[in-house]
Every structure is written in C-alpha cells, then in structure tokens.
Enzyme design. Structure first.
Site, short mmCIF file in Angstrom:
data_model
loop_
_atom_site.label_atom_id
_atom_site.label_comp_id
_atom_site.label_asym_id
_atom_site.label_seq_id
_atom_site.Cartn_x
_atom_site.Cartn_y
_atom_site.Cartn_z
N ASP A 9 0.93 -1.18 -0.01
CA ASP A 9 0.14 0.03 0.07
C ASP A 9 1.04 1.52 -0.02
O ASP A 9 0.91 2.14 0.98
CB ASP A 9 -1.24 0.01 1.30
CG ASP A 9 -0.20 -0.02 2.60
OD1 ASP A 9 -0.87 0.58 3.47
OD2 ASP A 9 0.99 -0.56 2.70
N ASP A 14 6.87 1.30 1.67
CA ASP A 14 6.61 0.14 0.63
C ASP A 14 7.34 0.29 -0.40
O ASP A 14 7.71 -0.35 -1.01
CB ASP A 14 4.98 0.43 0.32
CG ASP A 14 4.02 0.00 1.52
OD1 ASP A 14 3.76 1.05 2.07
OD2 ASP A 14 3.52 -1.13 1.58
N ASN A 38 -2.64 2.91 3.41
CA ASN A 38 -2.14 4.17 3.68
C ASN A 38 -2.62 5.31 2.85
O ASN A 38 -2.85 6.54 3.32
CB ASN A 38 -0.54 4.14 3.23
CG ASN A 38 0.54 3.36 3.98
OD1 ASN A 38 0.28 3.59 5.33
ND2 ASN A 38 1.37 2.74 3.46
N THR A 125 2.97 -5.81 2.67
CA THR A 125 3.43 -4.84 3.67
C THR A 125 2.18 -3.77 3.88
O THR A 125 2.71 -2.48 4.07
CB THR A 125 4.84 -4.16 3.01
OG1 THR A 125 4.30 -3.67 1.53
CG2 THR A 125 5.70 -4.99 2.89
N PHE A 167 -0.87 -0.36 12.48
CA PHE A 167 -1.52 0.27 11.60
C PHE A 167 -2.36 -0.78 10.62
O PHE A 167 -3.36 -1.25 10.27
CB PHE A 167 -0.85 1.33 10.53
CG PHE A 167 -1.84 1.73 9.68
CD1 PHE A 167 -1.50 1.32 8.25
CD2 PHE A 167 -2.79 2.95 9.68
CE1 PHE A 167 -2.33 1.90 7.19
CE2 PHE A 167 -3.64 3.40 8.98
CZ PHE A 167 -3.42 2.97 7.33
N ASN A 168 -1.16 -1.71 9.78
CA ASN A 168 -1.67 -2.57 9.03
C ASN A 168 -2.72 -3.69 9.40
O ASN A 168 -3.54 -4.07 8.83
CB ASN A 168 -0.29 -3.55 8.35
CG ASN A 168 0.34 -2.64 7.46
OD1 ASN A 168 -0.14 -1.71 7.03
ND2 ASN A 168 1.84 -3.14 7.29
N HIS A 241 9.63 0.48 7.60
CA HIS A 241 9.06 -0.97 8.02
C HIS A 241 9.29 -1.95 7.07
O HIS A 241 9.73 -3.02 7.27
CB HIS A 241 7.58 -0.50 8.59
CG HIS A 241 7.54 0.67 9.40
ND1 HIS A 241 7.51 0.65 11.03
CD2 HIS A 241 7.06 1.86 9.13
CE1 HIS A 241 7.36 1.76 11.48
NE2 HIS A 241 6.94 2.50 10.50
N ASP A 242 8.48 -1.58 5.87
CA ASP A 242 8.26 -2.55 4.75
C ASP A 242 9.52 -3.22 4.31
O ASP A 242 9.49 -4.45 3.98
CB ASP A 242 7.23 -1.92 3.90
CG ASP A 242 5.86 -1.62 4.55
OD1 ASP A 242 5.49 -0.66 3.86
OD2 ASP A 242 5.54 -2.12 5.40
#
Ligand code: RIB
Ligand code: CA
Length: 315
Positions: A9, A14, A38, A125, A167-168, A241-242
């Site tokens: 996303d 990402d 996102n 992700t 969040f995810n 993060h991703d």
C-alpha cells in the site's frame, strides 16, 4: 532466484521495499498487488506504478487488489497524516507511464501460485486483505506458498495507530486473523524491530550523497517520512518498516525470530487489531508463526544504501 509477490500500500516504506526487491540479485518479483491502506486503492496503485517506472522497473506488472478491508470501512486518517494525502507525499515523482493490469490482485495471486512449478514467497506490507481473500477463495494455494513475510503488529512494544495495535493489522484485523489461522509458514516483522531499524539523519545524507537518481529519490522520500514522524510521534529518526521484509531475504542475519502462537484481537474496541503472542507457551496452542525479536540496524541501512545505487536489471 527466489520468486516473490509484493502485496503493498505505497506508502513511503512500501516504495522502498519495492526498490530493494527490484535491485536484489536474489529475488524475482513476479508481480506487485496493491491494497487500500495508507491511502485509497487508486492512490496506492498509482504510487506503486510511479515508483517502479521512475526506477526503470517497467517490466514488473501492478495488479490492483481490494479497495477496502473485509468487514470494515477503510481507516483513512493516519495513513494521510504519515504518508500524505496521496499516500506518497514529499518529492514530486512523474506520473506512471506503464498501465496497471486489469486482472484483480487477488486473482493474480491465486493464478500465479497455481501455475507456478515452484513455491513462491508472499511479501504483504499493507493490510492483509488481499492475502486473506486469496486464501479463502483458493485454499489450495497454501501448498504453493514458501512463506509469507508480513510487516505488521507489535508484541513487546506499543502500537502506532492505537496503543495496542499496529496500522496494517488494525485496518483489517479480520484478514489478519484469517492469515494467521491458515497454517501457512509466516514470518511477522513487527514494530518491535521496525522502530529500531531506523534511518538517522546521517544515514539519509549518506544516501543523498550517493548522487544517483534512485538514491536521491529515496533520500527525499525519507525526508518527508522523517518529518511526519517527528511531527506526530516526536520520533527523531525514520523507520522503513516494509523494506525489512525484503531485507531478511537478502541477508538472513538481518532479523532474529522466535517461533510462537499469535492471534489477533477482533472483538474488543480497546484492543482491536492487537497481535497477542503466546511467548511463554501458556495457551498450549501450536506455534503458528515466527515473530521478529532482534534486528541489525547498521546492516539494514548499509543494505538499503548499497542496493539503491545499483542499476536495475530485468530478471
Ligand atoms: O505500521 C507500519 C505499516 O503501516 C507500514 O507498512 C506502513 O507502510 C503502513 O502501511
Ligand atoms: Ca505499508
């Protein structure tokens, strides 16, 4: 060469995960599926296409997936605050030139797994909507999945959308519950490590100093991502993060894991989306995933810096 499908996303991190995977000599991206998270699906899809085209990765196709979570409306607020209104705030990246595919992302995942003569690694992700829908529509694909490397959740550390949830997982907790109950070989990279494997200002400047087009755009994406983290979390460094989900396939020493049973809270408003890990084996449930416990921040930063300056070669 490990075959992968990126489900994402974009989203700044990402986008960097896509660039890292495209520049790894060990990974072949069979396709990119997009999901609402996102930002709305239209934006995350356009952003995936934009960053791939900008980096010369025009031979990897993008398949739009689900435009909302399975059971809930799309949680829009925080995505825009952290990633900007269109999901990829900051530097102006030219409009995409390559068309996105007509086939639905979920159908692409199912077809590609069924047609493959070898196992494939899925790298979601964003919210897990597409992955859950694929597993529900075609349970047989489980046999063709080598592993699912997920960015999501928080176990020992607090969440980033509520104090309990990341969040995810929060955006589509039911999808996460389905994926973790699927019996697939799951590796979960949580905020416990992604908020430690951060880019400090000097790491971003070193990236910018590399001087090539892709390193420069990544530095400018991180400038924006860092600014929203300072503003909203008071956090003086920038997580990516991703990209950790790709990085651990490039160098397995990047992340350490613990095998455990994990489940997701879906009924209680206070803990909605919380990833609850049975670290001491109290439940007696069979472990269903590997959760991340440690990360090498210096190795991660160096890996990103080195890969961003590599030219893209079709694989
Ligand atoms: O909580 C971090 C996750 O949420 C990352 O995947 C980021 O891109 C957002 O989707
Ligand atoms: Ca994401």
């Amino acid at each position: 060469m490990r075959k992968i499908i990126m489900d994402c996303d974009p989203g700044h991190d990402d986008a960097i995960a896509l660039l890292l995977a495209s520049r790894s000599d060990d990974l072949k991206i069979l396709g990119v599926t997009t999901v609402a998270g996102n930002s709305e699906l239209e934006n995350t899809t356009k952003n995936a296409r934009k960053i791939l085209d900008y980096a010369g990765v025009t031979d990897v196709d993008v398949y739009p997936g689900c435009d909302k979570p399975m059971m809930r409306s799309l949680y829009r607020l925080t995505g825009a605050i952290i990633h900007g209104e269109d999901g990829l705030g900051g530097p102006k990246i030219p409009e995409p030139i390559t068309p996105v595919k007509e086939e639905h992302g979920v159908d692409f995942i199912i077809r590609t797994l069924r047609e493959s003569d070898e196992k494939i690694t899925l790298i979601p992700t964003g919210p897990l909507t597409n992955i859950a829908m694929a597993l529900i529509k075609a349970p047989d694909i489980k046999e063709k999945i080598d592993r699912i490397i997920i960015m999501g959740g928080a176990v020992m550390d607090p969440g980033n959308i509520t104090s309990a949830a990341e969040f995810n997982i929060y955006v589509d907790p039911e999808a996460a519950k389905i994926v973790f109950a699927s019996g697939c070989n799951i590796y979960l990279n949580t905020l416990d490590i992604s908020m430690k494997a951060v880019f400090y200002e000097e790491d971003i400047e070193a990236l910018r100093a590399q001087g090539d087009k892709v390193s420069d755009i990544v530095a400018r994406l991180l400038d924006f991502f860092a600014s929203t983290h300072v503003k909203h979390f008071g956090f003086k460094a920038c997580p990516v993060h991703d990209a950790l989900c790709v990085g651990v396939l490039i160098d397995e020493n990047l992340i350490e894991y613990q095998k455990t049973f994990l489940d997701i809270s879906v009924n209680d408003p206070l803990t909605l989306g919380e990833t609850v890990a049975d670290l001491w084996g109290i439940t007696g449930n069979e472990p269903n995933c590997y959760i991340s416990t440690k990360v090498d921040q210096k190795l991660f930063v160096k890996m990103i810096q080195e890969h961003m300056k590599k030219p893209y070669h079709s694989k």
